[in-house]
Design an enzyme around this catalytic site. Structure first.
Site, PDB file in Angstrom:
ATOM      1  N   GLY A  90       0.850  -1.185   0.000  1.00  0.00           N
ATOM      2  CA  GLY A  90       0.000   0.000   0.000  1.00  0.00           C
ATOM      3  C   GLY A  90       0.882   1.230   0.000  1.00  0.00           C
ATOM      4  O   GLY A  90       1.830   1.325  -0.778  1.00  0.00           O
ATOM      5  N   SER A 122       5.760  -5.441  -0.879  1.00  0.00           N
ATOM      6  CA  SER A 122       5.730  -4.026  -1.269  1.00  0.00           C
ATOM      7  C   SER A 122       6.056  -3.133  -0.074  1.00  0.00           C
ATOM      8  O   SER A 122       7.164  -3.162   0.436  1.00  0.00           O
ATOM      9  CB  SER A 122       4.368  -3.702  -1.890  1.00  0.00           C
ATOM     10  OG  SER A 122       4.358  -2.437  -2.475  1.00  0.00           O
ATOM     11  N   ALA A 123       5.111  -2.321   0.405  1.00  0.00           N
ATOM     12  CA  ALA A 123       5.375  -1.455   1.559  1.00  0.00           C
ATOM     13  C   ALA A 123       5.817  -2.261   2.766  1.00  0.00           C
ATOM     14  O   ALA A 123       6.675  -1.839   3.540  1.00  0.00           O
ATOM     15  CB  ALA A 123       4.135  -0.638   1.901  1.00  0.00           C
ATOM     16  N   HIS A 159       8.821  -3.146  -6.663  1.00  0.00           N
ATOM     17  CA  HIS A 159       8.229  -2.858  -7.976  1.00  0.00           C
ATOM     18  C   HIS A 159       9.235  -2.164  -8.896  1.00  0.00           C
ATOM     19  O   HIS A 159       8.867  -1.283  -9.686  1.00  0.00           O
ATOM     20  CB  HIS A 159       6.985  -1.972  -7.849  1.00  0.00           C
ATOM     21  CG  HIS A 159       5.972  -2.454  -6.859  1.00  0.00           C
ATOM     22  ND1 HIS A 159       5.210  -3.589  -7.056  1.00  0.00           N
ATOM     23  CD2 HIS A 159       5.592  -1.962  -5.650  1.00  0.00           C
ATOM     24  CE1 HIS A 159       4.405  -3.754  -6.013  1.00  0.00           C
ATOM     25  NE2 HIS A 159       4.637  -2.786  -5.150  1.00  0.00           N
ATOM     26  N   GLU A 194       9.129  -7.336 -10.174  1.00  0.00           N
ATOM     27  CA  GLU A 194       7.954  -8.135  -9.849  1.00  0.00           C
ATOM     28  C   GLU A 194       8.272  -9.628  -9.990  1.00  0.00           C
ATOM     29  O   GLU A 194       8.883 -10.047 -10.972  1.00  0.00           O
ATOM     30  CB  GLU A 194       6.780  -7.774 -10.758  1.00  0.00           C
ATOM     31  CG  GLU A 194       6.438  -6.291 -10.750  1.00  0.00           C
ATOM     32  CD  GLU A 194       5.979  -5.778  -9.398  1.00  0.00           C
ATOM     33  OE1 GLU A 194       6.787  -5.845  -8.434  1.00  0.00           O
ATOM     34  OE2 GLU A 194       4.842  -5.300  -9.298  1.00  0.00           O
TER      35      GLU A 194
END
Length: 234
Positions: A90, A122-123, A159, A194
Site C-alpha cells: 500500500g 511491497s510497503a 516494484h 515483480e
C-alpha cells in the site's frame, strides 16, 4: 535466527492474491497456526477489515488463521505474543507513520529478530530495510521518522522498473531516482522486480524469484544479481 521474506509484490499480473508466493509462504510459516496481519498501508484506502480479509482468504489455503493487528486493544502485547507476521503493501508513508505513532516499529523488529517468521510485500517489504527513503509512494501523510526495522543492512525499491527505451515519458527513471538518493546516502539499495523477493535465514540473505535483482551502491555502476545469489555487496 531471522526467518524473513521481503517480496516486491503480493500479486503478479493476472494471478490471485499471494498465489505465486504461497509455496514459499508455506515453508516460511511451517508449523505456524496463526499470524498477525498488519494492514496499516491500506492500498487504495481499503478498510483495515477488508484488507485483513484478503490476507485471511489466501492464508486459509495453508490452514493458517489471520488476525488483523488493528483489532487488538493492546497491539504491542499482540505482537509480542504472536507466532508470525505479514505486512501487506500500500502506501509506505502511511504504514511507517502508524507504526511509529503507535510505538510498534521497534517492538515488531524485536519480535522478528527473535526468530518469529515475517512476510512483507511491497510497503511491508520496504519497512524491512534501514529506512523508507527508496519507496515509490506519494507522501500522503508525514511520518515522524523515516527509519524502519533494519532487518537487512540495505534499502529496498519494490516494484523496480527498468527504463523503457521506447517510452516518450520524460520523467526520471527508477534508476535515476536511486542514483539521486546515493548523492547523499551510502546505504545500498536493492531493486526488486515483480516476482522477486529477498530471503533471510539467520545471517544468510539471498535474492530469490523469477527475475534478477538490480543492485545499487554509492559511487558504482548498478549491476544485476541473479536469483539464488547471496547478497553481500562485495
Amino acid at each position: 535466527m531471522k526467518n524473513i521474506i521481503l517480496a516486491s509484490t503480493s500479486t503478479l499480473f493476472g494471478q490471485n492474491y499471494l498465489s505465486y508466493l504461497l509455496p514459499e509462504v508455506k515453508l516460511l510459516f511451517k508449523s505456524i497456526e496463526e499470524i498477525i496481519f498488519i494492514p496499516y498501508a491500506r492500498p487504495g484506502g481499503l478498510s483495515h477489515d477488508a484488507y485483513t480479509q484478503n490476507a485471511a482468504t489466501a492464508f486459509a489455503t495453508l490452514g493458517i488463521r489471520v488476525n488483523g493487528l488493528h483489532t487488538f486493544t493492546d497491539p504491542a502485547k499482540a505482537i509480542k505474543e504472536a507466532q508470525g507476521f505479514f505486512t501487506g503493501g500500500g502506501n509506505t508513508f502511511l504504514l511507517v507513520k502508524q507504526l511509529h505513532e503507535l510505538g510498534l516499529m521497534q517492538i515488531l523488529k524485536n519480535a522478528v529478530e527473535q526468530s518469529k517468521p515475517y512476510l512483507g510485500t511491497s510497503a511491508g517489504s520496504n519497512i524491512g530495510g534501514l529506512n523508507m527513503q527508496n519507496t515509490n509512494d506519494m507522501p500522503i501523510v508525514y511520518p515522524p521518522d523515516f527509519t524502519t526495522m533494519g532487518l537487512v543492512p540495505f534499502n529496498l525499491n519494490a516494484h523496480y522498473l527498468d527504463p523503457d527505451p521506447s517510452s516518450t515519458h520524460n520523467g526520471e527513471t527508477r534508476e535515476t531516482r536511486i542514483k539521486e538518493f546515493h548523492v547523499f546516502n551510502e546505504i545500498p539499495v536493492v531493486g526488486l522486480r515483480e516476482g522477486s523477493w529477498i530471503r533471510v535465514k539467520g545471517e544468510l540473505v539471498t535474492t530469490e524469484g523469477s527475475k534478477n535483482s538490480r543492485i545499487f551502491l554509492q559511487g558504482k555502476e548498478p549491476y544485476e544479481l541473479s536469483a539464488g545469489s547471496e547478497l553481500n555487496f562485495k
